[in-house]
Design an enzyme around this catalytic site. Sequence first.
Site, PDB file in Angstrom:
ATOM      1  N   ASP A   1       0.878  -1.177   0.000  1.00 20.20           N
ATOM      2  CA  ASP A   1       0.000   0.000   0.000  1.00 20.20           C
ATOM      3  C   ASP A   1       0.910   1.220   0.000  1.00 20.20           C
ATOM      4  O   ASP A   1       1.531   1.546   1.019  1.00 20.20           O
ATOM      5  CB  ASP A   1      -0.900  -0.013   1.232  1.00 20.20           C
ATOM      6  CG  ASP A   1      -1.840   1.188   1.286  1.00 20.20           C
ATOM      7  OD1 ASP A   1      -1.758   2.062   0.391  1.00 20.20           O
ATOM      8  OD2 ASP A   1      -2.646   1.261   2.230  1.00 20.20           O
TER       9      ASP A   1
ATOM     10  N   LYS B   1      -2.150  15.834 -10.377  1.00 22.14           N
ATOM     11  CA  LYS B   1      -1.483  15.651 -11.657  1.00 22.14           C
ATOM     12  C   LYS B   1      -0.613  16.843 -12.042  1.00 22.14           C
ATOM     13  O   LYS B   1       0.439  16.673 -12.656  1.00 22.14           O
ATOM     14  CB  LYS B   1      -2.516  15.348 -12.747  1.00 22.14           C
ATOM     15  CG  LYS B   1      -3.189  13.982 -12.577  1.00 22.14           C
ATOM     16  CD  LYS B   1      -2.160  12.863 -12.485  1.00 22.14           C
ATOM     17  CE  LYS B   1      -2.799  11.496 -12.302  1.00 22.14           C
ATOM     18  NZ  LYS B   1      -1.788  10.404 -12.242  1.00 22.14           N
TER      19      LYS B   1
ATOM     20  N   TYR C   1      -7.940  15.513  -8.200  1.00 18.35           N
ATOM     21  CA  TYR C   1      -7.193  14.751  -9.209  1.00 18.35           C
ATOM     22  C   TYR C   1      -6.292  15.685 -10.015  1.00 18.35           C
ATOM     23  O   TYR C   1      -5.106  15.393 -10.236  1.00 18.35           O
ATOM     24  CB  TYR C   1      -8.177  14.019 -10.117  1.00 18.35           C
ATOM     25  CG  TYR C   1      -7.530  13.130 -11.148  1.00 18.35           C
ATOM     26  CD1 TYR C   1      -7.104  11.845 -10.808  1.00 18.35           C
ATOM     27  CD2 TYR C   1      -7.355  13.547 -12.456  1.00 18.35           C
ATOM     28  CE1 TYR C   1      -6.506  11.027 -11.751  1.00 18.35           C
ATOM     29  CE2 TYR C   1      -6.772  12.731 -13.402  1.00 18.35           C
ATOM     30  CZ  TYR C   1      -6.343  11.473 -13.049  1.00 18.35           C
ATOM     31  OH  TYR C   1      -5.751  10.659 -13.980  1.00 18.35           O
TER      32      TYR C   1
ATOM     33  N   ARG D   1      13.116   9.930  -3.489  1.00 20.80           N
ATOM     34  CA  ARG D   1      14.129  10.070  -2.435  1.00 20.80           C
ATOM     35  C   ARG D   1      14.828   8.755  -2.140  1.00 20.80           C
ATOM     36  O   ARG D   1      16.018   8.727  -1.786  1.00 20.80           O
ATOM     37  CB  ARG D   1      13.464  10.605  -1.160  1.00 20.80           C
ATOM     38  CG  ARG D   1      13.024  12.059  -1.283  1.00 20.80           C
ATOM     39  CD  ARG D   1      12.232  12.514  -0.070  1.00 20.80           C
ATOM     40  NE  ARG D   1      11.832  13.917  -0.201  1.00 20.80           N
ATOM     41  CZ  ARG D   1      10.646  14.388   0.117  1.00 20.80           C
ATOM     42  NH1 ARG D   1       9.715  13.566   0.616  1.00 20.80           N
ATOM     43  NH2 ARG D   1      10.364  15.666  -0.028  1.00 20.80           N
TER      44      ARG D   1
ATOM     45  N   ASN E   1       3.497   5.225 -11.748  1.00 23.48           N
ATOM     46  CA  ASN E   1       2.302   5.000 -12.562  1.00 23.48           C
ATOM     47  C   ASN E   1       1.021   4.903 -11.746  1.00 23.48           C
ATOM     48  O   ASN E   1      -0.052   5.277 -12.226  1.00 23.48           O
ATOM     49  CB  ASN E   1       2.489   3.717 -13.383  1.00 23.48           C
ATOM     50  CG  ASN E   1       1.198   3.233 -13.991  1.00 23.48           C
ATOM     51  OD1 ASN E   1       0.661   3.828 -14.911  1.00 23.48           O
ATOM     52  ND2 ASN E   1       0.668   2.122 -13.452  1.00 23.48           N
TER      53      ASN E   1
END
Length: 404
Positions: free
Chosen positions: A183, A279, A275, A243, A210
Amino acid sequence: MHIFSQSFTLVRSPIVSPGKPIKISNHSMSYTACSSLTKAASEPVLAGSLLYLLTRGPPHIRARLLAPFQSTLPVFTNTPKGVARLVTLITILKILTTAGVLRRVNQALNRLAWNNWSLSRNGADWQFGPSKEELVLITGGSSGFGYEMVKSFSKHARVVAIDISPFPAELHALHGVSYYQCDITNTAALEALCEQIKIEHGVVSVLINNAGIGVGKTILETSNIESQRLMQVNLMSHFALIRALVPDMLKQKKGHVVSIASMASFVSAPGLIDYCISKIGALYLTEGLRAECLAHYPNGRSICTSSIHPSWHQTGILKNAGKDLIDKHGIVPDPPTRVSDVVVEQVLAGRSGRICVPKDQERYMGIRSWPRWAQDLAFGLVFGKKAETFADLKEQHEATGGKV
């Protein structure tokens, strides 16, 4: 969802849907034809050559070029009107040639900039191929774009897929592919997993951020928990993975960070605000990482960065909008392979960039610079008509037994 909004009709792309014939509107065909003609006319080789032949070419060639016009219309004659029209044509050709040359120079400078201002590859060479020297990490690898990228990259590199969802058996069977269930909203667990991957597989050469989710509600309809989880998946996990993995990329003088953003990076679409924020954050993070690699980090010029901006595509995120929404607004989503193919090509070529899929969506990247009134018109905000939200459509769907 990887698109603006259900109410923003300008960006819908009538593209092929899996198992369905091509659906092309007259508007799309007209745009394609006009675009092709414009590109041909502004091609400096074509316009420049015609300009040269008309002004400095051999007399017999000039005569042959003008003959068809003289035989049909009294345009290019020695009359004052004919000469004026010829001068107008030459002026147009000069403008087209100049515009075409400037466009080519702009493209060349952009390629140079995206290659970190170097004419050749910075850093160590890539080792993609049958030996599978490189290691590609893909989040959200169980479905959608991630599923297709796992399949494609497995032909060229070792692949590690991370997803909270179970991994499909057909991907498990691929040689050189490993799967870890995680998760990614749990930052501590994600950091620990990165260390485990380094121990078991080595340095990650390519990071593909992704994984993404969508809520599809207005600001007031969305709970704090929903928005927080969306930001954690769509943006904050990018920071954690960068990182954890980029320092090793810098040490080996080779790396590529790919962010699957969206055309929603360029707008604040009603019903998709959280959203869109996530983005545009992915876009800024990608470009900010590039800037820091150029300005701050040793071997930073060896790191490639790419942001990918898909329009409507057939992925799991569309489930939040629902099939009825897609049908209602005449949207025909692209298959996910359109995006995965672009990503694979970009990575194998070792190129950085900001890429819209399909490419013709590039014309909407500057929508933020449109006048306020034009943006309001585009979003249907001018005449006071209430835009349907995802919740409205869902309620209509349930109330009518699925007939809306």
